[in-house]
Design a protein around this motif. Structure first.
Motif, short mmCIF file in Angstrom:
data_model
loop_
_atom_site.label_atom_id
_atom_site.label_comp_id
_atom_site.label_asym_id
_atom_site.label_seq_id
_atom_site.Cartn_x
_atom_site.Cartn_y
_atom_site.Cartn_z
N ASP A 4 31.92 34.27 -22.49
CA ASP A 4 31.68 32.97 -21.85
C ASP A 4 32.88 32.48 -21.02
O ASP A 4 33.03 31.29 -20.79
N GLU A 5 33.71 33.39 -20.59
CA GLU A 5 34.85 33.03 -19.74
C GLU A 5 34.40 32.97 -18.28
O GLU A 5 33.70 33.87 -17.82
N PRO A 6 34.76 31.91 -17.57
CA PRO A 6 34.40 31.86 -16.15
C PRO A 6 35.07 33.00 -15.38
O PRO A 6 36.18 33.42 -15.70
N ILE A 7 34.38 33.51 -14.38
CA ILE A 7 34.88 34.65 -13.63
C ILE A 7 36.19 34.33 -12.91
O ILE A 7 37.06 35.20 -12.77
N VAL A 8 36.37 33.08 -12.50
CA VAL A 8 37.60 32.70 -11.82
C VAL A 8 38.80 32.87 -12.76
O VAL A 8 39.86 33.37 -12.35
N ASP A 9 38.63 32.49 -14.03
CA ASP A 9 39.71 32.66 -15.01
C ASP A 9 40.01 34.14 -15.23
O ASP A 9 41.17 34.55 -15.35
N MET A 10 38.96 34.93 -15.30
CA MET A 10 39.14 36.37 -15.51
C MET A 10 39.86 37.00 -14.32
O MET A 10 40.75 37.82 -14.49
N ILE A 11 39.47 36.61 -13.12
CA ILE A 11 40.09 37.15 -11.91
C ILE A 11 41.57 36.74 -11.85
O ILE A 11 42.43 37.56 -11.50
N THR A 12 41.87 35.51 -12.22
CA THR A 12 43.26 35.03 -12.23
C THR A 12 44.09 35.85 -13.23
O THR A 12 45.21 36.28 -12.90
N PHE A 28 48.48 50.53 -7.11
CA PHE A 28 47.08 50.79 -7.39
C PHE A 28 46.33 50.94 -6.07
O PHE A 28 46.57 50.20 -5.12
N THR A 29 45.39 51.89 -6.06
CA THR A 29 44.54 52.01 -4.89
C THR A 29 43.42 50.98 -5.01
O THR A 29 43.17 50.43 -6.09
N ASN A 30 42.75 50.71 -3.92
CA ASN A 30 41.62 49.78 -3.92
C ASN A 30 40.56 50.24 -4.91
O ASN A 30 40.00 49.43 -5.65
N PRO A 62 35.79 46.78 -0.77
CA PRO A 62 36.97 45.90 -0.74
C PRO A 62 37.05 45.03 -2.00
O PRO A 62 36.07 44.45 -2.46
N PHE A 63 38.25 44.95 -2.55
CA PHE A 63 38.51 44.19 -3.76
C PHE A 63 38.16 42.71 -3.58
O PHE A 63 37.58 42.09 -4.46
N GLU A 64 38.49 42.17 -2.41
CA GLU A 64 38.19 40.76 -2.12
C GLU A 64 36.68 40.51 -2.06
O GLU A 64 36.19 39.46 -2.46
N THR A 69 31.48 38.63 -4.60
CA THR A 69 30.21 39.02 -5.22
C THR A 69 30.13 38.51 -6.66
O THR A 69 29.10 37.97 -7.08
N LEU A 70 31.22 38.65 -7.40
CA LEU A 70 31.23 38.20 -8.79
C LEU A 70 31.08 36.68 -8.89
O LEU A 70 30.34 36.17 -9.73
N MET A 71 31.77 35.95 -8.03
CA MET A 71 31.69 34.49 -8.07
C MET A 71 30.29 34.01 -7.65
O MET A 71 29.74 33.09 -8.25
N THR A 72 29.70 34.66 -6.66
CA THR A 72 28.35 34.30 -6.23
C THR A 72 27.35 34.57 -7.34
O THR A 72 26.48 33.75 -7.62
N TYR A 73 27.48 35.72 -7.98
CA TYR A 73 26.58 36.07 -9.08
C TYR A 73 26.67 35.05 -10.21
O TYR A 73 25.66 34.61 -10.74
N GLU A 74 27.91 34.68 -10.56
CA GLU A 74 28.09 33.70 -11.63
C GLU A 74 27.46 32.36 -11.25
O GLU A 74 26.80 31.72 -12.07
N PHE A 75 27.66 31.93 -10.01
CA PHE A 75 27.10 30.67 -9.55
C PHE A 75 25.58 30.68 -9.60
O PHE A 75 24.95 29.76 -10.12
N LYS A 76 24.98 31.74 -9.09
CA LYS A 76 23.52 31.85 -9.09
C LYS A 76 22.98 31.96 -10.51
O LYS A 76 21.94 31.38 -10.84
N ASN A 77 23.68 32.70 -11.34
CA ASN A 77 23.27 32.87 -12.73
C ASN A 77 23.36 31.54 -13.48
O ASN A 77 22.51 31.23 -14.31
#
Length: 128
Positions: A4-12, A28-30, A62-64, A69-77
């Protein structure tokens, strides 16, 4: 990823770890970053992770764009979960107060004086 961790926290947190490792001259490579990010997602994200792994080339994705994609998925979900929660709450609401008719036996009324046909008509009338 924590449950239940928000994706923004995980990305940070992920970015902090990667930047710390870059301080020790670890590059690290992409593809490595995208793969590590996808592997660190919780089970709730399995469907999206599998979709990305099968449709996109992880080495060139691309990593960005993955972040977006992850933030959009979380928002829609979250929107979908909110709608589901509201509909479940509406279903749990008690029905509006219903009324019942009390049965009494008046001296002037008895169903034994009625024919079966008349009684059936009365039952149909009451049902309406």
């Amino acid at each position: 990823m924590k449950q239940d961790e928000p994706i923004v926290d995980m990305i940070t947190r992920f970015t902090d770890i990667i930047n710390g490792l870059k301080g020790f001259d670890r590059q690290f490579t992409n593809g490595e970053l995208v793969s590590k990010m996808l592997r660190s997602l919780s089970k709730d994200w399995n469907s999206l992770r599998m979709l990305i792994e099968h449709i996109k080339d992880v080495n060139t994705y691309p990593f960005e764009e993955l972040y977006g994609t992850l933030m959009t998925y979380e928002f829609k979900n979250a929107e979908t979960n909110e709608k589901t929660r509201k509909s479940k709450e509406e279903m749990k609401e008690p029905p509006e107060a219903a009324f019942t008719l009390k049965s009494t036996n008046d001296e002037g009324f008895s169903n034994t004086n009625m024919s079966d046909e008349e009684f059936d008509d009365l039952v149909l009338l009451v049902k309406k």
